[in-house]
Motif scaffolding. Structure first.
Motif, PDB file in Angstrom:
ATOM      1  N   ILE A   1      13.635  58.778  75.122  1.00  0.00           N
ATOM      2  CA  ILE A   1      13.538  58.915  73.672  1.00  0.00           C
ATOM      3  C   ILE A   1      12.652  60.120  73.383  1.00  0.00           C
ATOM      4  O   ILE A   1      11.487  60.157  73.807  1.00  0.00           O
ATOM      5  N   ALA A   2      13.186  61.088  72.692  1.00  0.00           N
ATOM      6  CA  ALA A   2      12.432  62.297  72.364  1.00  0.00           C
ATOM      7  C   ALA A   2      11.597  62.093  71.099  1.00  0.00           C
ATOM      8  O   ALA A   2      12.039  61.414  70.154  1.00  0.00           O
ATOM      9  N   ALA A   3      10.384  62.654  71.119  1.00  0.00           N
ATOM     10  CA  ALA A   3       9.508  62.622  69.942  1.00  0.00           C
ATOM     11  C   ALA A   3       9.424  61.215  69.367  1.00  0.00           C
ATOM     12  O   ALA A   3       9.839  60.943  68.238  1.00  0.00           O
ATOM     13  N   THR A   4       8.877  60.305  70.167  1.00  0.00           N
ATOM     14  CA  THR A   4       8.832  58.888  69.803  1.00  0.00           C
ATOM     15  C   THR A   4       8.141  58.677  68.465  1.00  0.00           C
ATOM     16  O   THR A   4       7.083  59.252  68.189  1.00  0.00           O
ATOM     17  N   GLN A   5       8.744  57.830  67.651  1.00  0.00           N
ATOM     18  CA  GLN A   5       8.257  57.539  66.312  1.00  0.00           C
ATOM     19  C   GLN A   5       7.831  56.080  66.204  1.00  0.00           C
ATOM     20  O   GLN A   5       8.257  55.248  67.003  1.00  0.00           O
ATOM     21  N   PRO A   6       7.012  55.736  65.213  1.00  0.00           N
ATOM     22  CA  PRO A   6       6.607  54.326  65.054  1.00  0.00           C
ATOM     23  C   PRO A   6       7.792  53.371  64.971  1.00  0.00           C
ATOM     24  O   PRO A   6       7.728  52.243  65.455  1.00  0.00           O
ATOM     25  N   GLY A   7       8.879  53.819  64.365  1.00  0.00           N
ATOM     26  CA  GLY A   7      10.072  52.985  64.257  1.00  0.00           C
ATOM     27  C   GLY A   7      10.762  52.724  65.581  1.00  0.00           C
ATOM     28  O   GLY A   7      11.670  51.897  65.651  1.00  0.00           O
ATOM     29  N   ASP A   8      10.322  53.398  66.626  1.00  0.00           N
ATOM     30  CA  ASP A   8      10.886  53.164  67.956  1.00  0.00           C
ATOM     31  C   ASP A   8      10.216  51.997  68.664  1.00  0.00           C
ATOM     32  O   ASP A   8      10.667  51.573  69.736  1.00  0.00           O
ATOM     33  N   SER A   9       9.142  51.466  68.092  1.00  0.00           N
ATOM     34  CA  SER A   9       8.474  50.311  68.682  1.00  0.00           C
ATOM     35  C   SER A   9       9.429  49.124  68.662  1.00  0.00           C
ATOM     36  O   SER A   9       9.893  48.702  67.592  1.00  0.00           O
ATOM     37  N   ALA A  10       9.734  48.605  69.833  1.00  0.00           N
ATOM     38  CA  ALA A  10      10.714  47.528  69.952  1.00  0.00           C
ATOM     39  C   ALA A  10      10.814  47.133  71.418  1.00  0.00           C
ATOM     40  O   ALA A  10      10.136  47.700  72.273  1.00  0.00           O
ATOM     41  N   VAL A  11      11.656  46.161  71.696  1.00  0.00           N
ATOM     42  CA  VAL A  11      11.999  45.827  73.075  1.00  0.00           C
ATOM     43  C   VAL A  11      13.347  46.460  73.388  1.00  0.00           C
ATOM     44  O   VAL A  11      14.276  46.378  72.590  1.00  0.00           O
TER      45      VAL A  11
ATOM     46  N   PHE B   1      25.469  42.208  66.977  1.00  0.00           N
ATOM     47  CA  PHE B   1      24.767  40.937  67.039  1.00  0.00           C
ATOM     48  C   PHE B   1      24.393  40.414  65.660  1.00  0.00           C
ATOM     49  O   PHE B   1      24.119  41.191  64.737  1.00  0.00           O
ATOM     50  N   GLY B   2      24.349  39.077  65.568  1.00  0.00           N
ATOM     51  CA  GLY B   2      23.777  38.440  64.405  1.00  0.00           C
ATOM     52  C   GLY B   2      22.262  38.462  64.495  1.00  0.00           C
ATOM     53  O   GLY B   2      21.687  38.973  65.459  1.00  0.00           O
ATOM     54  N   GLU B   3      21.608  37.875  63.508  1.00  0.00           N
ATOM     55  CA  GLU B   3      20.143  37.887  63.430  1.00  0.00           C
ATOM     56  C   GLU B   3      19.498  36.803  64.289  1.00  0.00           C
ATOM     57  O   GLU B   3      18.286  36.805  64.461  1.00  0.00           O
ATOM     58  N   GLY B   4      20.284  35.889  64.803  1.00  0.00           N
ATOM     59  CA  GLY B   4      19.757  34.871  65.694  1.00  0.00           C
ATOM     60  C   GLY B   4      19.506  33.533  65.017  1.00  0.00           C
ATOM     61  O   GLY B   4      19.281  33.462  63.802  1.00  0.00           O
ATOM     62  N   SER B   5      19.555  32.480  65.832  1.00  0.00           N
ATOM     63  CA  SER B   5      19.228  31.119  65.388  1.00  0.00           C
ATOM     64  C   SER B   5      18.188  30.570  66.361  1.00  0.00           C
ATOM     65  O   SER B   5      18.462  30.465  67.553  1.00  0.00           O
TER      66      SER B   5
ATOM     67  N   LYS C   1      14.858  40.233  65.036  1.00  0.00           N
ATOM     68  CA  LYS C   1      16.222  40.696  64.769  1.00  0.00           C
ATOM     69  C   LYS C   1      17.083  40.600  66.023  1.00  0.00           C
ATOM     70  O   LYS C   1      16.589  40.396  67.126  1.00  0.00           O
ATOM     71  N   GLY C   2      18.363  40.749  65.832  1.00  0.00           N
ATOM     72  CA  GLY C   2      19.270  40.780  66.960  1.00  0.00           C
ATOM     73  C   GLY C   2      19.272  42.153  67.613  1.00  0.00           C
ATOM     74  O   GLY C   2      18.871  43.141  67.011  1.00  0.00           O
ATOM     75  N   PRO C   3      19.705  42.231  68.873  1.00  0.00           N
ATOM     76  CA  PRO C   3      19.786  43.522  69.557  1.00  0.00           C
ATOM     77  C   PRO C   3      20.724  44.482  68.847  1.00  0.00           C
ATOM     78  O   PRO C   3      21.726  44.065  68.253  1.00  0.00           O
ATOM     79  N   GLN C   4      20.393  45.756  68.930  1.00  0.00           N
ATOM     80  CA  GLN C   4      21.198  46.797  68.285  1.00  0.00           C
ATOM     81  C   GLN C   4      21.595  47.823  69.329  1.00  0.00           C
ATOM     82  O   GLN C   4      20.750  48.341  70.061  1.00  0.00           O
ATOM     83  N   PHE C   5      22.860  48.132  69.389  1.00  0.00           N
ATOM     84  CA  PHE C   5      23.385  49.112  70.343  1.00  0.00           C
ATOM     85  C   PHE C   5      22.764  50.482  70.091  1.00  0.00           C
ATOM     86  O   PHE C   5      22.644  50.933  68.949  1.00  0.00           O
ATOM     87  N   ILE C   6      22.330  51.141  71.197  1.00  0.00           N
ATOM     88  CA  ILE C   6      21.801  52.492  71.091  1.00  0.00           C
ATOM     89  C   ILE C   6      22.805  53.502  71.630  1.00  0.00           C
ATOM     90  O   ILE C   6      23.253  54.407  70.939  1.00  0.00           O
TER      91      ILE C   6
END
Lengths: 114, 114
Positions: B77-87, A105-109, B42-47
């Motif tokens: 998600i194992a051992a959740t970290q602050p960087g895991d905060s997201a939608v 994905f891009g960063e969005g508009s 940001k745009g969605p990122q594949f997990i």
């Protein structure tokens, strides 16, 4: 590689105006798509393309046009903007049309229509 | 119509604990199920993804479980970290000769408490 690049990042339009959201990818991806994201909702597919010269409609295509003249570019056109088109738009690409679901994905508009 | 949805809109997790995000789907014809992470702005990122003929797949700190009997998908998600905060979004993908269509669920927000 820049990945998927969207421009502009922010835009405000008046009802009835037209504009084009640009999307470019430098990864030689075959598949490109446009999604819109509204508050409290998931991403909804607007249009997609499986290669240069080939486009097709997604689930919410009304009010939007696309073209794919090159592998790299997939612009989204709003011919007569409406307030219902206020949303965040994401362009996404992936190497092959028969992909497993991994999109880049891009960063969005972010578009606001007054 | 067919849809992909989530049980919980917000999940608060203590740092270091495990997180479980759930998703219900209705289209039994889907070929792949996918999880995406979207950070603010940001745009969605594949997990991770899982093919429909699998029950479990593990990645780095993440595990996806698929229960086709009750049409349920989960991301652990194992051992959740602050960087895991997201939608987090689940999505389903049906592979078609004319080009796949990826359908997203509504998303759930994960908040990691220190």
């Amino acid at each position: 590689n820049a990945g998927v690049t969207q421009t502009p990042k922010f835009q405000v339009l008046k009802t009835g105006q037209s504009m084009t959201l640009q999307c470019a990818q430098d990864m030689n991806h075959e598949y490109m798509s446009w999604y819109r994201q509204d508050p409290g909702m998931g991403l909804r597919l607007i249009h997609y393309s499986v290669g240069a010269g080939i486009t097709d409609q997604g689930e919410v295509p009304n009010g939007y046009n696309v073209s794919r003249s090159t592998t790299e570019d997939f612009p989204l056109r709003l011919l007569s903007a409406a307030p219902s088109q206020t949303s965040v738009y994401f362009c996404a690409s992936t190497p092959f049309k028969g992909h497993t679901g991994e999109l880049f994905f891009g960063e969005g508009s972010r578009l606001t229509v007054l | 119509g067919e849809s992909v949805g989530l049980h919980l809109p917000t999940l608060s997790v203590q740092e270091g604990d495990n997180s479980i995000i759930n998703c219900a789907y209705s289209n039994s014809a889907s070929d792949y199920f996918i999880w995406y992470k979207q950070e603010s702005g940001k745009g969605p990122q594949f997990i991770i993804d899982i093919r429909s003929n699998m029950d479990k797949r593990q990645g780095q700190r993440v595990t996806v479980l698929l229960n086709k009997t009750v049409k349920h998908l989960s991301l652990q998600i194992a051992a959740t970290q602050p960087g895991d905060s997201a939608v987090y979004f689940c999505a389903e993908n049906i592979i078609k000769a004319a080009g796949n269509k990826l359908t997203f669920g509504g998303g759930t927000r994960v908040l990691v408490k220190p």
